[in-house]
Write a protein that holds these residues in place. Structure first.
Motif, PDB file in Angstrom:
ATOM      1  N   VAL A 194       0.855  -1.191   0.000  1.00 51.02           N
ATOM      2  CA  VAL A 194       0.000   0.000   0.000  1.00 51.02           C
ATOM      3  C   VAL A 194       0.892   1.243   0.000  1.00 51.02           C
ATOM      4  O   VAL A 194       1.854   1.325   0.769  1.00 51.02           O
ATOM      5  N   PHE A 195       0.572   2.222  -0.863  1.00 54.77           N
ATOM      6  CA  PHE A 195       1.304   3.477  -0.923  1.00 54.77           C
ATOM      7  C   PHE A 195       0.399   4.625  -0.502  1.00 54.77           C
ATOM      8  O   PHE A 195      -0.776   4.659  -0.869  1.00 54.77           O
ATOM      9  N   GLU A 196       0.940   5.554   0.263  1.00 51.49           N
ATOM     10  CA  GLU A 196       0.222   6.798   0.474  1.00 51.49           C
ATOM     11  C   GLU A 196       0.126   7.516  -0.866  1.00 51.49           C
ATOM     12  O   GLU A 196       0.986   7.349  -1.727  1.00 51.49           O
ATOM     13  N   SER A 197      -0.905   8.347  -1.038  1.00 54.66           N
ATOM     14  CA  SER A 197      -1.162   8.947  -2.356  1.00 54.66           C
ATOM     15  C   SER A 197       0.010   9.772  -2.864  1.00 54.66           C
ATOM     16  O   SER A 197       0.371   9.699  -4.043  1.00 54.66           O
ATOM     17  N   ASP A 198       0.657  10.572  -1.983  1.00 56.21           N
ATOM     18  CA  ASP A 198       1.770  11.390  -2.457  1.00 56.21           C
ATOM     19  C   ASP A 198       2.993  10.532  -2.761  1.00 56.21           C
ATOM     20  O   ASP A 198       3.781  10.850  -3.653  1.00 56.21           O
ATOM     21  N   ALA A 199       3.133   9.406  -2.053  1.00 58.93           N
ATOM     22  CA  ALA A 199       4.242   8.492  -2.333  1.00 58.93           C
ATOM     23  C   ALA A 199       4.036   7.810  -3.685  1.00 58.93           C
ATOM     24  O   ALA A 199       4.980   7.649  -4.469  1.00 58.93           O
ATOM     25  N   PHE A 200       2.798   7.406  -3.951  1.00 59.04           N
ATOM     26  CA  PHE A 200       2.514   6.776  -5.252  1.00 59.04           C
ATOM     27  C   PHE A 200       2.742   7.783  -6.382  1.00 59.04           C
ATOM     28  O   PHE A 200       3.313   7.441  -7.430  1.00 59.04           O
ATOM     29  N   SER A 201       2.325   9.037  -6.174  1.00 60.91           N
ATOM     30  CA  SER A 201       2.540  10.082  -7.184  1.00 60.91           C
ATOM     31  C   SER A 201       4.027  10.298  -7.415  1.00 60.91           C
ATOM     32  O   SER A 201       4.470  10.497  -8.562  1.00 60.91           O
ATOM     33  N   TYR A 202       4.791  10.247  -6.347  1.00 61.19           N
ATOM     34  CA  TYR A 202       6.245  10.399  -6.464  1.00 61.19           C
ATOM     35  C   TYR A 202       6.850   9.262  -7.282  1.00 61.19           C
ATOM     36  O   TYR A 202       7.705   9.466  -8.149  1.00 61.19           O
ATOM     37  N   LEU A 203       6.378   8.039  -7.030  1.00 54.57           N
ATOM     38  CA  LEU A 203       6.864   6.871  -7.769  1.00 54.57           C
ATOM     39  C   LEU A 203       6.566   7.019  -9.259  1.00 54.57           C
ATOM     40  O   LEU A 203       7.385   6.664 -10.116  1.00 54.57           O
ATOM     41  N   VAL A 204       5.401   7.558  -9.567  1.00 53.18           N
ATOM     42  CA  VAL A 204       5.010   7.807 -10.964  1.00 53.18           C
ATOM     43  C   VAL A 204       5.900   8.873 -11.583  1.00 53.18           C
ATOM     44  O   VAL A 204       6.411   8.724 -12.701  1.00 53.18           O
ATOM     45  N   ASP A 205       6.121   9.968 -10.834  1.00 56.26           N
ATOM     46  CA  ASP A 205       6.866  11.109 -11.374  1.00 56.26           C
ATOM     47  C   ASP A 205       8.311  10.760 -11.698  1.00 56.26           C
ATOM     48  O   ASP A 205       8.838  11.156 -12.742  1.00 56.26           O
ATOM     49  N   ILE A 206       8.982  10.024 -10.797  1.00 60.43           N
ATOM     50  CA  ILE A 206      10.404   9.752 -11.025  1.00 60.43           C
ATOM     51  C   ILE A 206      10.618   8.767 -12.173  1.00 60.43           C
ATOM     52  O   ILE A 206      11.724   8.670 -12.705  1.00 60.43           O
ATOM     53  N   ALA A 207       9.561   8.053 -12.567  1.00 62.38           N
ATOM     54  CA  ALA A 207       9.687   7.152 -13.723  1.00 62.38           C
ATOM     55  C   ALA A 207       9.888   7.941 -15.006  1.00 62.38           C
ATOM     56  O   ALA A 207      10.479   7.456 -15.969  1.00 62.38           O
ATOM     57  N   ASP A 208       9.374   9.184 -15.043  1.00 57.17           N
ATOM     58  CA  ASP A 208       9.559  10.080 -16.187  1.00 57.17           C
ATOM     59  C   ASP A 208       9.135   9.426 -17.509  1.00 57.17           C
ATOM     60  O   ASP A 208       9.834   9.493 -18.512  1.00 57.17           O
ATOM     61  N   GLY A 209       7.984   8.732 -17.472  1.00 59.50           N
ATOM     62  CA  GLY A 209       7.446   8.136 -18.691  1.00 59.50           C
ATOM     63  C   GLY A 209       8.044   6.797 -19.066  1.00 59.50           C
ATOM     64  O   GLY A 209       7.746   6.248 -20.138  1.00 59.50           O
ATOM     65  N   ASP A 210       8.891   6.230 -18.213  1.00 60.87           N
ATOM     66  CA  ASP A 210       9.593   4.976 -18.501  1.00 60.87           C
ATOM     67  C   ASP A 210       8.956   3.848 -17.697  1.00 60.87           C
ATOM     68  O   ASP A 210       9.130   3.765 -16.473  1.00 60.87           O
ATOM     69  N   ALA A 211       8.227   2.964 -18.362  1.00 65.34           N
ATOM     70  CA  ALA A 211       7.525   1.876 -17.671  1.00 65.34           C
ATOM     71  C   ALA A 211       8.504   0.921 -16.995  1.00 65.34           C
ATOM     72  O   ALA A 211       8.253   0.441 -15.889  1.00 65.34           O
ATOM     73  N   ARG A 212       9.619   0.637 -17.649  1.00 62.74           N
ATOM     74  CA  ARG A 212      10.602  -0.274 -17.072  1.00 62.74           C
ATOM     75  C   ARG A 212      11.178   0.295 -15.766  1.00 62.74           C
ATOM     76  O   ARG A 212      11.307  -0.410 -14.764  1.00 62.74           O
ATOM     77  N   LYS A 241       5.517   5.572   2.529  1.00 60.23           N
ATOM     78  CA  LYS A 241       5.485   7.036   2.494  1.00 60.23           C
ATOM     79  C   LYS A 241       6.640   7.567   1.653  1.00 60.23           C
ATOM     80  O   LYS A 241       7.569   6.828   1.308  1.00 60.23           O
ATOM     81  N   VAL A 242       6.587   8.879   1.355  1.00 63.83           N
ATOM     82  CA  VAL A 242       7.649   9.514   0.563  1.00 63.83           C
ATOM     83  C   VAL A 242       9.017   9.329   1.210  1.00 63.83           C
ATOM     84  O   VAL A 242       9.988   8.964   0.522  1.00 63.83           O
ATOM     85  N   PRO A 243       9.198   9.555   2.517  1.00 66.52           N
ATOM     86  CA  PRO A 243      10.519   9.330   3.130  1.00 66.52           C
ATOM     87  C   PRO A 243      11.012   7.896   2.948  1.00 66.52           C
ATOM     88  O   PRO A 243      12.221   7.664   2.805  1.00 66.52           O
ATOM     89  N   ASP A 244      10.082   6.929   2.963  1.00 66.47           N
ATOM     90  CA  ASP A 244      10.470   5.537   2.732  1.00 66.47           C
ATOM     91  C   ASP A 244      11.063   5.382   1.328  1.00 66.47           C
ATOM     92  O   ASP A 244      12.088   4.709   1.144  1.00 66.47           O
ATOM     93  N   LEU A 245      10.405   6.015   0.348  1.00 70.59           N
ATOM     94  CA  LEU A 245      10.883   5.916  -1.032  1.00 70.59           C
ATOM     95  C   LEU A 245      12.244   6.586  -1.196  1.00 70.59           C
ATOM     96  O   LEU A 245      13.112   6.094  -1.925  1.00 70.59           O
ATOM     97  N   GLU A 246      12.439   7.718  -0.502  1.00 73.40           N
ATOM     98  CA  GLU A 246      13.735   8.402  -0.561  1.00 73.40           C
ATOM     99  C   GLU A 246      14.841   7.492  -0.038  1.00 73.40           C
ATOM    100  O   GLU A 246      15.945   7.449  -0.593  1.00 73.40           O
ATOM    101  N   LYS A 247      14.519   6.759   1.008  1.00 73.25           N
ATOM    102  CA  LYS A 247      15.493   5.841   1.601  1.00 73.25           C
ATOM    103  C   LYS A 247      15.730   4.633   0.706  1.00 73.25           C
ATOM    104  O   LYS A 247      16.876   4.210   0.485  1.00 73.25           O
ATOM    105  N   ILE A 248      14.647   4.069   0.178  1.00 69.04           N
ATOM    106  CA  ILE A 248      14.750   2.864  -0.650  1.00 69.04           C
ATOM    107  C   ILE A 248      15.440   3.148  -1.974  1.00 69.04           C
ATOM    108  O   ILE A 248      16.333   2.409  -2.403  1.00 69.04           O
TER     109      ILE A 248
END
Length: 456
Positions: A194-212, A241-248
């Motif tokens: 489960v992702f918090e909404s801003d964390a999921f948005s962050y995951l989408v944004d950093i992909a920069d259009g790259d599905a892989r 959360k976003v801090p988790d993603l920054e760490k991971i």
């Protein structure tokens, strides 16, 4: 298949990256590229009708080039060969050609040859395909992230259709990630991530259009949060959360204000501040992006683009300044190199503005799209051989340096475009000088055209 072979295949399948497991198997699973694959679109129709033609799939990483080729392989009656330009050479090409001949002779099957990263083939390797594409022995599908105009030899390019794929949108990436999170057979559905909404948005944004890239990041999150799914039979995972993603992901999230500004909003604000000649705002938005962990070279690339699009010849030094900022940052790194970015931003913001180069080039592209490949006028063609010379190549060409001020009125555009004007300089900055020159030269041209003896 014996037990050991079955176990080996099972282990191999389990060890495949998530991006490979989630690769769409058919057109219905494929996300994005609706301009090519939507109802009634070209590529969907040729796949449906099994009328595949030679093509170059050109697009950014992770947009679906290889996936599309594999779908074609699954849905065509042709013999399909996947070929890597990185790992293969002339010997392998010859082997493929021999097999294509065998498929045609023995089974009356066409051969579709998919060449991944075709831009890595040199001229002689690309030449090896040429005759067989022309004869119809093979249907070539090349994939490249580079501009085919520069990386594919013209004879091969003329026998293929360039199919442009776009970077996937944020909605496309979100759909792909959601599918992977829910799919229990190929994806991560059993993990209940489960992702918090801003964390999921962050995951989408950093992909920069790259599905892989998006799926690789998701897989890394899963490995961190659920290193062993059997250890958590009844325990629900905490929302990521976003801090988790920054760490991971070892990457700092962009700074969000109360309005939720994202990556593209920040770069848009920066670009518009430069265009609006506001150095203070430009510095602020630059600082926001840098402090948020934005890639400095992404900022440099945008400043280089801005120098050509919004300043152009009003200040030719703007482009050099933007490029120099990139070189300075490469030399110094952070934080020292950030000052070079700030210097360039202030220079661009305070430079005289002109979008006439951008406007002129857009008009040129529209003309080319509507008029096609018009022939080069004979008098400005090169004539390196006697045959070309006898055909009139270069005849009546006037060498500018033989005339006063190194200028002589003559036409350089194709016959159908004579007199067409694309570039109209402003009276701002250095473009004012260019305008005076062009007005004078164009006046001389008009005067010659009005003279009855203008061919003498």
């Amino acid at each position: 298949m014996d037990l050991f072979e079955y176990q080996a295949q099972k282990i191999a399948a389990a060890s495949r990256p998530l991006a490979e497991k989630m690769r769409p198997k058919d057109l219905e699973e494929l996300v994005g590229q609706m301009h090519l694959l939507g109802k009634g679109a070209l590529i969907r129709q040729v796949i449906k009708n099994d009328r595949i033609f030679s093509m170059i799939l050109w697009g950014p990483p992770g947009c679906g080039k290889t996936t599309l080729a594999r779908i074609i392989a699954n849905e065509t009656a042709s013999y399909f060969v996947h070929f890597s330009a990185v790992l293969s050479g002339i010997k392998e090409i010859r082997s493929v050609i021999d097999e294509a001949k065998n498929q045609q002779r023995m089974y009356q099957k066409k051969t579709i040859l998919f060449v991944d990263e075709i831009h890595r083939f040199n001229k002689s390797q690309q030449d090896a395909f040429l005759h067989h594409v022309e004869s119809g022995l093979i249907t070539l599908i090349g994939a490249t992230t580079e501009n085919p105009s520069f990386e594919v030899i013209p004879p091969l390019l003329s026998r293929c259709r360039v199919v442009t794929l776009k970077a996937l949108s944020a909605d496309d990436i979100a759909a792909i990630l959601n599918h992977a999170l829910k799919d229990k057979e190929r994806g991560l559905g059993d993990l209940d991530l489960v992702f918090e909404s801003d964390a999921f948005s962050y995951l989408v944004d950093i992909a920069d259009g790259d599905a892989r890239a998006a799926l690789n990041s998701l897989e890394l999150c899963a490995a961190y949060v659920r290193p062993n799914e059997k250890s958590y039979p009844n325990e629900k995972a905490e929302p990521i959360k976003v801090p988790d993603l920054e760490k991971i992901l070892q990457r700092k999230a962009l700074v969000y204000d109360k309005d939720g500004e994202e990556h593209y909003n920040l770069i848009s604000a920066f670009h518009k501040s430069l265009r609006g000649s506001d150095p203070d705002a430009a510095l602020y938005w630059l600082g926001r992006m840098v402090s948020a962990g934005e890639d400095p070279f992404y900022i440099v690339r945008r400043m280089v683009r801005f120098a050509s699009e919004d300043i152009g010849n009003a200040d030719p030094h703007a482009l050099k300044t933007a490029l120099s900022a990139g070189e300075a940052f490469k030399l110094l790194g952070a934080p020292e190199g950030e000052l070079a970015l700030a210097q360039a931003a202030v220079y661009l913001a305070t430079a005289p503005k002109s979008n006439r180069i951008y406007a002129a080039y857009e008009k040129v592209k529209e003309t080319i799209k509507s008029s096609g490949s018009l022939p080069v006028p004979f008098h400005i063609r090169n004539a390196p051989t006697k045959l070309m010379n006898s055909l009139g190549y270069g005849k009546n060409y006037k060498y500018a340096h033989d005339y006063k001020d190194a200028f002589v009125p003559q036409d350089y555009l194709p016959e159908k475009l004579k007199g067409r004007i694309y570039y109209l300089p402003t009276e701002r900055g250095y473009e004012k000088i260019i305008k005076i020159r062009l007005d004078n030269w164009r006046s001389l041209k008009d005067k010659i055209k009005r003279t009855p003896d203008n061919n003498k």
